[in-house]
Design a protein around this motif. Sequence first.
Motif, PDB file in Angstrom:
ATOM      1  N   UNK A 126       0.740  -1.203   0.272  1.00 57.41           N
ATOM      2  CA  UNK A 126       0.080  -0.133  -0.050  1.00 57.41           C
ATOM      3  C   UNK A 126       0.725   1.158   0.020  1.00 57.41           C
ATOM      4  N   UNK A 127       2.093   1.138   0.788  1.00 60.41           N
ATOM      5  CA  UNK A 127       2.979   2.367   0.764  1.00 60.41           C
ATOM      6  C   UNK A 127       3.529   2.466  -0.509  1.00 60.41           C
ATOM      7  N   UNK A 128       3.715   1.384  -1.117  1.00 57.96           N
ATOM      8  CA  UNK A 128       4.593   1.339  -2.484  1.00 57.96           C
ATOM      9  C   UNK A 128       3.715   1.989  -3.505  1.00 57.96           C
ATOM     10  N   UNK A 129       2.580   1.504  -3.612  1.00 61.56           N
ATOM     11  CA  UNK A 129       1.543   2.078  -4.429  1.00 61.56           C
ATOM     12  C   UNK A 129       1.577   3.711  -4.275  1.00 61.56           C
ATOM     13  N   UNK A 130       1.438   4.330  -2.935  1.00 66.26           N
ATOM     14  CA  UNK A 130       1.378   5.562  -2.737  1.00 66.26           C
ATOM     15  C   UNK A 130       2.618   6.215  -3.195  1.00 66.26           C
ATOM     16  N   UNK A 131       3.689   5.587  -3.118  1.00 70.86           N
ATOM     17  CA  UNK A 131       5.337   6.357  -3.351  1.00 70.86           C
ATOM     18  C   UNK A 131       5.223   6.487  -4.938  1.00 70.86           C
ATOM     19  N   UNK A 132       4.618   5.727  -5.916  1.00 70.91           N
ATOM     20  CA  UNK A 132       4.784   5.988  -7.248  1.00 70.91           C
ATOM     21  C   UNK A 132       3.573   6.229  -7.987  1.00 70.91           C
ATOM     22  N   UNK A 133       2.650   6.792  -7.033  1.00 74.68           N
ATOM     23  CA  UNK A 133       1.326   7.107  -7.649  1.00 74.68           C
ATOM     24  C   UNK A 133       1.592   8.357  -8.764  1.00 74.68           C
ATOM     25  N   UNK A 134       2.491   9.074  -8.477  1.00 74.77           N
ATOM     26  CA  UNK A 134       2.769  10.359  -9.556  1.00 74.77           C
ATOM     27  C   UNK A 134       3.798  10.144 -10.665  1.00 74.77           C
ATOM     28  N   UNK A 135       4.213   8.631 -10.779  1.00 72.37           N
ATOM     29  CA  UNK A 135       5.249   8.360 -11.576  1.00 72.37           C
ATOM     30  C   UNK A 135       4.932   7.401 -12.510  1.00 72.37           C
ATOM     31  N   UNK A 136       5.006   7.634 -14.071  1.00 74.38           N
ATOM     32  CA  UNK A 136       4.812   6.795 -14.991  1.00 74.38           C
ATOM     33  C   UNK A 136       5.337   5.202 -14.931  1.00 74.38           C
ATOM     34  N   UNK A 137       4.892   4.213 -15.165  1.00 74.14           N
ATOM     35  CA  UNK A 137       5.377   2.833 -14.961  1.00 74.14           C
ATOM     36  C   UNK A 137       6.862   2.741 -15.668  1.00 74.14           C
ATOM     37  N   UNK A 138       6.931   3.511 -16.887  1.00 74.95           N
ATOM     38  CA  UNK A 138       8.212   3.237 -17.443  1.00 74.95           C
ATOM     39  C   UNK A 138       9.320   3.849 -16.740  1.00 74.95           C
ATOM     40  N   UNK A 139       8.960   4.720 -15.886  1.00 77.73           N
ATOM     41  CA  UNK A 139      10.159   5.227 -15.039  1.00 77.73           C
ATOM     42  C   UNK A 139      10.541   4.490 -13.739  1.00 77.73           C
ATOM     43  N   UNK A 140       9.877   3.643 -13.477  1.00 78.90           N
ATOM     44  CA  UNK A 140      10.165   2.837 -12.347  1.00 78.90           C
ATOM     45  C   UNK A 140      11.209   1.756 -12.798  1.00 78.90           C
ATOM     46  N   UNK A 141      12.744   2.035 -12.085  1.00 78.75           N
ATOM     47  CA  UNK A 141      13.452   0.977 -12.329  1.00 78.75           C
ATOM     48  C   UNK A 141      13.572  -0.207 -11.515  1.00 78.75           C
ATOM     49  N   UNK A 142      13.059  -0.273 -10.257  1.00 77.93           N
ATOM     50  CA  UNK A 142      13.063  -1.378  -9.448  1.00 77.93           C
ATOM     51  C   UNK A 142      12.228  -0.871  -7.975  1.00 77.93           C
ATOM     52  N   UNK A 143      12.124  -1.712  -7.111  1.00 83.47           N
ATOM     53  CA  UNK A 143      11.483  -1.326  -5.829  1.00 83.47           C
ATOM     54  C   UNK A 143      12.337  -2.157  -4.898  1.00 83.47           C
ATOM     55  N   UNK A 144      12.722  -1.678  -3.740  1.00 85.16           N
ATOM     56  CA  UNK A 144      13.558  -2.425  -2.870  1.00 85.16           C
ATOM     57  C   UNK A 144      12.854  -2.180  -1.477  1.00 85.16           C
ATOM     58  N   UNK A 145      12.648  -3.481  -0.818  1.00 86.06           N
ATOM     59  CA  UNK A 145      11.899  -3.599   0.581  1.00 86.06           C
ATOM     60  C   UNK A 145      12.702  -4.218   1.579  1.00 86.06           C
ATOM     61  N   UNK A 146      12.849  -3.260   2.625  1.00 84.65           N
ATOM     62  CA  UNK A 146      13.582  -3.580   3.653  1.00 84.65           C
ATOM     63  C   UNK A 146      12.751  -4.173   4.769  1.00 84.65           C
ATOM     64  N   UNK A 147      12.426  -5.409   5.138  1.00 88.62           N
ATOM     65  CA  UNK A 147      11.406  -5.923   5.822  1.00 88.62           C
ATOM     66  C   UNK A 147      11.770  -7.257   6.560  1.00 88.62           C
ATOM     67  N   UNK A 148      11.180  -7.607   7.843  1.00 81.00           N
ATOM     68  CA  UNK A 148      11.209  -9.083   8.136  1.00 81.00           C
ATOM     69  C   UNK A 148      10.435 -10.149   7.445  1.00 81.00           C
ATOM     70  N   UNK A 149       9.770  -9.675   6.195  1.00 76.57           N
ATOM     71  CA  UNK A 149       9.012 -10.589   5.528  1.00 76.57           C
ATOM     72  C   UNK A 149       7.575 -10.799   5.899  1.00 76.57           C
ATOM     73  N   UNK A 150       7.244 -10.221   7.190  1.00 76.77           N
ATOM     74  CA  UNK A 150       5.872 -10.564   7.528  1.00 76.77           C
ATOM     75  C   UNK A 150       5.034  -9.428   6.900  1.00 76.77           C
ATOM     76  N   UNK A 151       4.291  -9.331   5.951  1.00 78.98           N
ATOM     77  CA  UNK A 151       3.653  -8.505   5.053  1.00 78.98           C
ATOM     78  C   UNK A 151       2.286  -8.955   4.918  1.00 78.98           C
TER      79      UNK A 151
END
Length: 690
Positions: A126-151
């Motif tokens: 949900x936070x990822x979607x909000x972070x790139x809401x104003x960015x065209x999909x072609x400009x997204x180079x990657x997404x990195x998540x720092x987490x314990x895996x409990x999502x």
Amino acid sequence: MTSIAFDPFLPLWVLGVLAVGAVLLGMLGIVRAVRGSWLRLTAFAALLLALANPQLMQENRDPLSTVVPVIVDRSASQDTPERKAMTDEALAELKTRFARFPDIEPRYVEVKTPESSDSPSTRLFEALKAAIADVPPARIGAAVMVTDGQIHDLPANAQALGFDAPLHGLITGRADETDRRIEIVRAPRFGIVGEDQELTFRVFDDGVAAPSPADVTISMNGEVLGDVTAVPGQPTPFTFKVPRAGSNVLEFSVAGLPGEVTDANNRAIQLIDGIRQNLRVLLVSGEPHAGERAWRNLLKSDASVDLVHFTILRPPEKQDGTPINELSLIAFPTRELFIDKIHDFDLIIFDRYQHRGVLPILYYDYIADYVKNGGALLIAAGPEFSGPDSIAATPLNSVLPASPTGDIDQAGFYPRLSDIGKRHPVTRGLDGSAAEPPKWGRWFRTIDVGQTDGETVMTGADNRPLLVLNRAEKGRVAMLLSDQGWLWARGYEGGGPHVSLYRRIAHWLMKEPELEEEALTARATGRNLIVTRQTIGDDPGPATVHYPSGREEQLALTRAAPGLWRAEKQMEETGLFTVTNGDFSALVHVGAVDAPEFKAMISTTDTLSPLSEATHGITTRLDGGKGSARMPAILPVNGPVRVADNNRLTVRMTDETILKGVDTMPLFAGFAGLALILLAMSSMWWREGR
């Protein structure tokens, strides 16, 4: 980027007409072999081209940066010293490495559980979607998540991400973590008071290869019910009884594992609302009178009451020898009601009843024992209570809060609340009670009594007791020392709140929790904790709140009404709270009882790995074997990422650009265009002159 555009001096349709005319004339000349036709056609073409005003356009573009959102998990499951340290180290290293690539624009988003949430969960996508809401999909180079895996908001597939780029997971925590947790598998939301209910729970030993049986302690409303041995991974049934009406807190606590990640999920809570079966009330009227119907109508209108009503129409002194089988009246089943089934009733009401031989004297002992063992008795007294056949002259007197003096006051009066009555939940806030005189009709008879026990909550003429409430060992007794309540029901002088009064008396006698004169209750609305203290005494002082984390806090109670003190506070934690005030305590659970954040707590790569593999990203642990963070290198890639690199975070560089400006140059402007037209016209004139 270079291109040619036209900015015609004439409308296009005019140029079209001229072009068609020129072509027709030129072709006609060519067909007739007229000299100079090709030159004329060329001259017209040059003129039309000049009128069309062709321009050479040069676009000036700058390349756009490649956006890489970095989502940092700061949820409760990450709130351990080891995971916090690994997260901080990984975030600092990512910032340092991304700073080396000016064409990459990282967007750092730290995700915490909102304080207002009553069901904590980790929602990184949900936070990822909000972070790139104003960015065209072609400009997204990657997404990195720092987490314990409990999502807890994983998308169904990679297509649901909304971009075509690698998803990388950097997992905190250790691979050999263990954790014991307990969950409620199946449980009722409601239960009938006093009847058996069944619940199923399950203990999990995450990360343990060979789990051993676990001891589970079970408590209801703070009182331990017993211990149960559960086999981890297998459902365990448990049978219990709901002890009271209203909210009940059933708590399961399991012994922890040595070295487990957290003990926050070693407890499970189930809230069960206790509901009573229909309350059984026995109403015995000594004789028909105007107030009898008021009691009957009130009790019959209450869907939660099963009423058994008898009126003594034919007392023993009226025996005339008529055979029983020829009477249309029903014989009073005294033995069945007062011996065999007396304990089936929640309340017995004697309405203007007198001892006239209908009940053997021994039966009054049974009624007194019924009250002392937890039963409820209401005496609605009339003139008979002061006479020689008063039930106060029977063994029932041992549980009555007052005895008659023999006097009856026939003067009109306004029923009033006593000082205690203004604070007692049975009479507090009755409509019209705040005015003087009260805004209700008068009554005209009071049965005089001597010294009273318990609380006198209403008074009659000359401040004499009118309504007395008392406890008799385990049971309760109420005495209404007038039979004039029916005047309110009939609307005499505006009537009065007879329905509220009668119903509250009956429900207090049947021990409804909300009518207890001394009580502490706590309830939660979202993250708000609301504490209510009912007392007929003085200021009860502050309440002590015991948090799930173990800390304590004093909560000041504010007077909300006579005898009613309240406090409300937004809680930072969720879980089971204990509230105490003097000898009273209450349990309340703030937040959802099955919050996802406090279920599985060990770090895992299993949640993100499928999405990483589908997008050619990687999911790797940061633990380098000694608790230190091991950060993969960053690899920019031009074009689509087709293969994952297990040792590097691949970033698909975008080829998107932004238009900064456009340079235009007219092709037929100035001397060049004029020279070309003059050349064509001169050639045509020269050819014609020959």
